[in-house]
Design a protein around this motif. Structure first.
Motif, PDB file in Angstrom:
ATOM      1  N   TRP A   1       0.856  -1.203   0.000  1.00  0.00           N
ATOM      2  CA  TRP A   1       0.000   0.000   0.000  1.00  0.00           C
ATOM      3  C   TRP A   1       0.882   1.240   0.000  1.00  0.00           C
ATOM      4  O   TRP A   1       1.767   1.387   0.845  1.00  0.00           O
ATOM      5  CB  TRP A   1      -0.909   0.012   1.226  1.00  0.00           C
ATOM      6  CG  TRP A   1      -1.744   1.252   1.292  1.00  0.00           C
ATOM      7  CD1 TRP A   1      -1.396   2.426   1.891  1.00  0.00           C
ATOM      8  CD2 TRP A   1      -3.029   1.475   0.707  1.00  0.00           C
ATOM      9  NE1 TRP A   1      -2.396   3.363   1.725  1.00  0.00           N
ATOM     10  CE2 TRP A   1      -3.410   2.799   1.004  1.00  0.00           C
ATOM     11  CE3 TRP A   1      -3.897   0.690  -0.025  1.00  0.00           C
ATOM     12  CZ2 TRP A   1      -4.620   3.347   0.586  1.00  0.00           C
ATOM     13  CZ3 TRP A   1      -5.102   1.234  -0.431  1.00  0.00           C
ATOM     14  CH2 TRP A   1      -5.454   2.551  -0.131  1.00  0.00           C
ATOM     15  N   ASN A   2       0.650   2.132  -0.946  1.00  0.00           N
ATOM     16  CA  ASN A   2       1.456   3.355  -1.037  1.00  0.00           C
ATOM     17  C   ASN A   2       0.620   4.526  -1.547  1.00  0.00           C
ATOM     18  O   ASN A   2       1.091   5.340  -2.335  1.00  0.00           O
ATOM     19  CB  ASN A   2       2.678   3.137  -1.925  1.00  0.00           C
ATOM     20  CG  ASN A   2       2.293   2.831  -3.361  1.00  0.00           C
ATOM     21  OD1 ASN A   2       1.127   2.633  -3.691  1.00  0.00           O
ATOM     22  ND2 ASN A   2       3.282   2.779  -4.227  1.00  0.00           N
ATOM     23  N   LYS A   3      -0.605   4.621  -1.069  1.00  0.00           N
ATOM     24  CA  LYS A   3      -1.478   5.708  -1.509  1.00  0.00           C
ATOM     25  C   LYS A   3      -1.653   6.738  -0.405  1.00  0.00           C
ATOM     26  O   LYS A   3      -1.818   6.395   0.759  1.00  0.00           O
ATOM     27  CB  LYS A   3      -2.849   5.169  -1.927  1.00  0.00           C
ATOM     28  CG  LYS A   3      -2.787   4.299  -3.162  1.00  0.00           C
ATOM     29  CD  LYS A   3      -4.146   3.822  -3.577  1.00  0.00           C
ATOM     30  CE  LYS A   3      -4.030   2.902  -4.798  1.00  0.00           C
ATOM     31  NZ  LYS A   3      -5.324   2.391  -5.211  1.00  0.00           N
ATOM     32  N   THR A   4      -1.617   7.993  -0.822  1.00  0.00           N
ATOM     33  CA  THR A   4      -1.861   9.112   0.071  1.00  0.00           C
ATOM     34  C   THR A   4      -3.314   9.570  -0.118  1.00  0.00           C
ATOM     35  O   THR A   4      -4.010   9.101  -1.018  1.00  0.00           O
ATOM     36  CB  THR A   4      -0.922  10.283  -0.261  1.00  0.00           C
ATOM     37  OG1 THR A   4      -1.257  10.759  -1.578  1.00  0.00           O
ATOM     38  CG2 THR A   4       0.549   9.873  -0.205  1.00  0.00           C
TER      39      THR A   4
ATOM     40  N   ALA B   1      -4.071   5.413   4.322  1.00  0.00           N
ATOM     41  CA  ALA B   1      -3.428   6.595   3.739  1.00  0.00           C
ATOM     42  C   ALA B   1      -2.728   7.405   4.827  1.00  0.00           C
ATOM     43  O   ALA B   1      -1.592   7.862   4.630  1.00  0.00           O
ATOM     44  CB  ALA B   1      -4.446   7.449   2.997  1.00  0.00           C
ATOM     45  N   ARG B   2      -3.391   7.615   5.970  1.00  0.00           N
ATOM     46  CA  ARG B   2      -2.754   8.346   7.082  1.00  0.00           C
ATOM     47  C   ARG B   2      -1.469   7.655   7.528  1.00  0.00           C
ATOM     48  O   ARG B   2      -0.439   8.289   7.705  1.00  0.00           O
ATOM     49  CB  ARG B   2      -3.705   8.432   8.286  1.00  0.00           C
ATOM     50  CG  ARG B   2      -4.698   9.513   8.218  1.00  0.00           C
ATOM     51  CD  ARG B   2      -5.445   9.652   9.561  1.00  0.00           C
ATOM     52  NE  ARG B   2      -6.550  10.537   9.373  1.00  0.00           N
ATOM     53  CZ  ARG B   2      -7.817  10.162   9.247  1.00  0.00           C
ATOM     54  NH1 ARG B   2      -8.138   8.888   9.329  1.00  0.00           N
ATOM     55  NH2 ARG B   2      -8.765  11.046   9.060  1.00  0.00           N
TER      56      ARG B   2
ATOM     57  N   GLU C   1      -8.025   9.494  -7.644  1.00  0.00           N
ATOM     58  CA  GLU C   1      -8.797   8.364  -8.153  1.00  0.00           C
ATOM     59  C   GLU C   1     -10.292   8.708  -8.213  1.00  0.00           C
ATOM     60  O   GLU C   1     -10.986   8.327  -9.145  1.00  0.00           O
ATOM     61  CB  GLU C   1      -8.579   7.124  -7.281  1.00  0.00           C
ATOM     62  CG  GLU C   1      -7.200   6.515  -7.433  1.00  0.00           C
ATOM     63  CD  GLU C   1      -6.986   5.316  -6.521  1.00  0.00           C
ATOM     64  OE1 GLU C   1      -7.900   4.964  -5.729  1.00  0.00           O
ATOM     65  OE2 GLU C   1      -5.898   4.719  -6.595  1.00  0.00           O
ATOM     66  N   MET C   2     -10.779   9.429  -7.213  1.00  0.00           N
ATOM     67  CA  MET C   2     -12.190   9.838  -7.232  1.00  0.00           C
ATOM     68  C   MET C   2     -12.463  10.777  -8.385  1.00  0.00           C
ATOM     69  O   MET C   2     -13.450  10.639  -9.099  1.00  0.00           O
ATOM     70  CB  MET C   2     -12.573  10.523  -5.914  1.00  0.00           C
ATOM     71  CG  MET C   2     -12.782   9.537  -4.819  1.00  0.00           C
ATOM     72  SD  MET C   2     -14.189   9.782  -3.746  1.00  0.00           S
ATOM     73  CE  MET C   2     -15.118  11.100  -4.319  1.00  0.00           C
ATOM     74  N   ARG C   3     -11.584  11.746  -8.571  1.00  0.00           N
ATOM     75  CA  ARG C   3     -11.777  12.726  -9.637  1.00  0.00           C
ATOM     76  C   ARG C   3     -11.725  12.089 -11.022  1.00  0.00           C
ATOM     77  O   ARG C   3     -12.389  12.541 -11.945  1.00  0.00           O
ATOM     78  CB  ARG C   3     -10.751  13.844  -9.527  1.00  0.00           C
ATOM     79  CG  ARG C   3     -10.976  14.724  -8.303  1.00  0.00           C
ATOM     80  CD  ARG C   3      -9.882  15.768  -8.160  1.00  0.00           C
ATOM     81  NE  ARG C   3      -9.939  16.434  -6.900  1.00  0.00           N
ATOM     82  CZ  ARG C   3     -10.647  17.529  -6.654  1.00  0.00           C
ATOM     83  NH1 ARG C   3     -11.347  18.083  -7.609  1.00  0.00           N
ATOM     84  NH2 ARG C   3     -10.637  18.066  -5.460  1.00  0.00           N
TER      85      ARG C   3
ATOM     86  N   GLU D   1       1.240   8.115   4.927  1.00  0.00           N
ATOM     87  CA  GLU D   1       1.795   9.480   4.940  1.00  0.00           C
ATOM     88  C   GLU D   1       2.690   9.694   6.157  1.00  0.00           C
ATOM     89  O   GLU D   1       3.727  10.350   6.051  1.00  0.00           O
ATOM     90  CB  GLU D   1       0.673  10.508   4.860  1.00  0.00           C
ATOM     91  CG  GLU D   1       0.037  10.505   3.468  1.00  0.00           C
ATOM     92  CD  GLU D   1      -0.961  11.623   3.240  1.00  0.00           C
ATOM     93  OE1 GLU D   1      -0.660  12.768   3.625  1.00  0.00           O
ATOM     94  OE2 GLU D   1      -2.026  11.346   2.670  1.00  0.00           O
ATOM     95  N   ARG D   2       2.306   9.152   7.306  1.00  0.00           N
ATOM     96  CA  ARG D   2       3.182   9.255   8.495  1.00  0.00           C
ATOM     97  C   ARG D   2       4.514   8.553   8.235  1.00  0.00           C
ATOM     98  O   ARG D   2       5.557   9.028   8.680  1.00  0.00           O
ATOM     99  CB  ARG D   2       2.496   8.631   9.706  1.00  0.00           C
ATOM    100  CG  ARG D   2       1.435   9.494  10.306  1.00  0.00           C
ATOM    101  CD  ARG D   2       0.892   8.866  11.606  1.00  0.00           C
ATOM    102  NE  ARG D   2      -0.341   9.490  11.927  1.00  0.00           N
ATOM    103  CZ  ARG D   2      -1.549   8.927  11.826  1.00  0.00           C
ATOM    104  NH1 ARG D   2      -1.658   7.664  11.412  1.00  0.00           N
ATOM    105  NH2 ARG D   2      -2.629   9.594  12.131  1.00  0.00           N
ATOM    106  N   SER D   3       4.477   7.433   7.523  1.00  0.00           N
ATOM    107  CA  SER D   3       5.712   6.673   7.263  1.00  0.00           C
ATOM    108  C   SER D   3       6.683   7.452   6.379  1.00  0.00           C
ATOM    109  O   SER D   3       7.879   7.154   6.366  1.00  0.00           O
ATOM    110  CB  SER D   3       5.389   5.319   6.617  1.00  0.00           C
ATOM    111  OG  SER D   3       5.079   5.457   5.237  1.00  0.00           O
ATOM    112  N   LEU D   4       6.178   8.444   5.647  1.00  0.00           N
ATOM    113  CA  LEU D   4       7.039   9.244   4.769  1.00  0.00           C
ATOM    114  C   LEU D   4       7.748  10.375   5.511  1.00  0.00           C
ATOM    115  O   LEU D   4       8.675  10.979   4.973  1.00  0.00           O
ATOM    116  CB  LEU D   4       6.210   9.834   3.620  1.00  0.00           C
ATOM    117  CG  LEU D   4       5.533   8.830   2.697  1.00  0.00           C
ATOM    118  CD1 LEU D   4       4.656   9.551   1.680  1.00  0.00           C
ATOM    119  CD2 LEU D   4       6.554   7.943   2.015  1.00  0.00           C
ATOM    120  N   LEU D   5       7.312  10.676   6.737  1.00  0.00           N
ATOM    121  CA  LEU D   5       7.924  11.750   7.516  1.00  0.00           C
ATOM    122  C   LEU D   5       9.251  11.286   8.093  1.00  0.00           C
ATOM    123  O   LEU D   5       9.446  10.095   8.354  1.00  0.00           O
ATOM    124  CB  LEU D   5       6.986  12.186   8.646  1.00  0.00           C
ATOM    125  CG  LEU D   5       5.664  12.794   8.190  1.00  0.00           C
ATOM    126  CD1 LEU D   5       4.714  12.960   9.378  1.00  0.00           C
ATOM    127  CD2 LEU D   5       5.900  14.131   7.509  1.00  0.00           C
TER     128      LEU D   5
END
Length: 152
Positions: free
Chosen positions: A10-13, A37-38, A20-22, A41-45
């Motif tokens: 999993w690698n979606k923000t 997603a949360r 994807e919705m748009r 995103e935390r893992s990228l900090l």
């Protein structure tokens, strides 16, 4: 409610889910994808990141584009972006909904001055206009701002 484990890889923000919705490839965004997603995103900090807290005051290190939202006494929320300059401080005036938020809301320390820069006069003078606030990602705070003080 316990969050099931994210699928392997999993690698979606949130931005990815929104895109994807748009595009029509996704009909909605909800649990558990929001939690995944949360977490992603935390893992990228950077390791040891100090997460924002109520009362923190931040100042941009360089000109930085931030998102803002407008409040109304109507069932409507507007918004846009503006460039905050070094010296224009923002303060988290509401407790984040979690200990490690990936997005926080803040107000300008010099509110009236920054409001005049961000919000056109014809909007500010409308009776239903109730003000504005910033929505700032933690990743942006960590990379483009400095914590000047904590008023908590």
């Amino acid at each position: 409610m316990d969050t099931p484990p994210a699928p392997p890889g999993w690698n979606k923000t949130f931005a990815d889910l929104d895109a994807e919705m748009r595009s029509g490839t996704r009909k909605s965004i909800g649990f558990p994808e929001t939690e995944w997603a949360r977490d992603y995103e935390r893992s990228l900090l950077p390791a040891g990141t100090r997460f924002p807290r109520m009362g923190d005051v931040y100042e941009p290190l360089e000109p930085v584009t931030v998102s803002f939202m407008t409040s109304w006494s109507l069932p409507y929320t507007g918004g846009g972006t503006m460039v905050l300059q070094p010296g224009q401080q923002i303060r988290l005036d509401d407790a984040p909904g979690m200990e490690e938020p990936i997005l926080v809301y803040a107000v300008a320390v010099n509110y009236k001055e920054v409001e005049r820069l961000a919000i056109p006069w014809w909007t500010r003078w409308r009776p239903a206009y109730q003000g504005f606030y910033f929505a700032v990602e933690t990743a942006l705070l960590v990379s483009k701002f400095k914590l000047t003080r904590s008023e908590a």
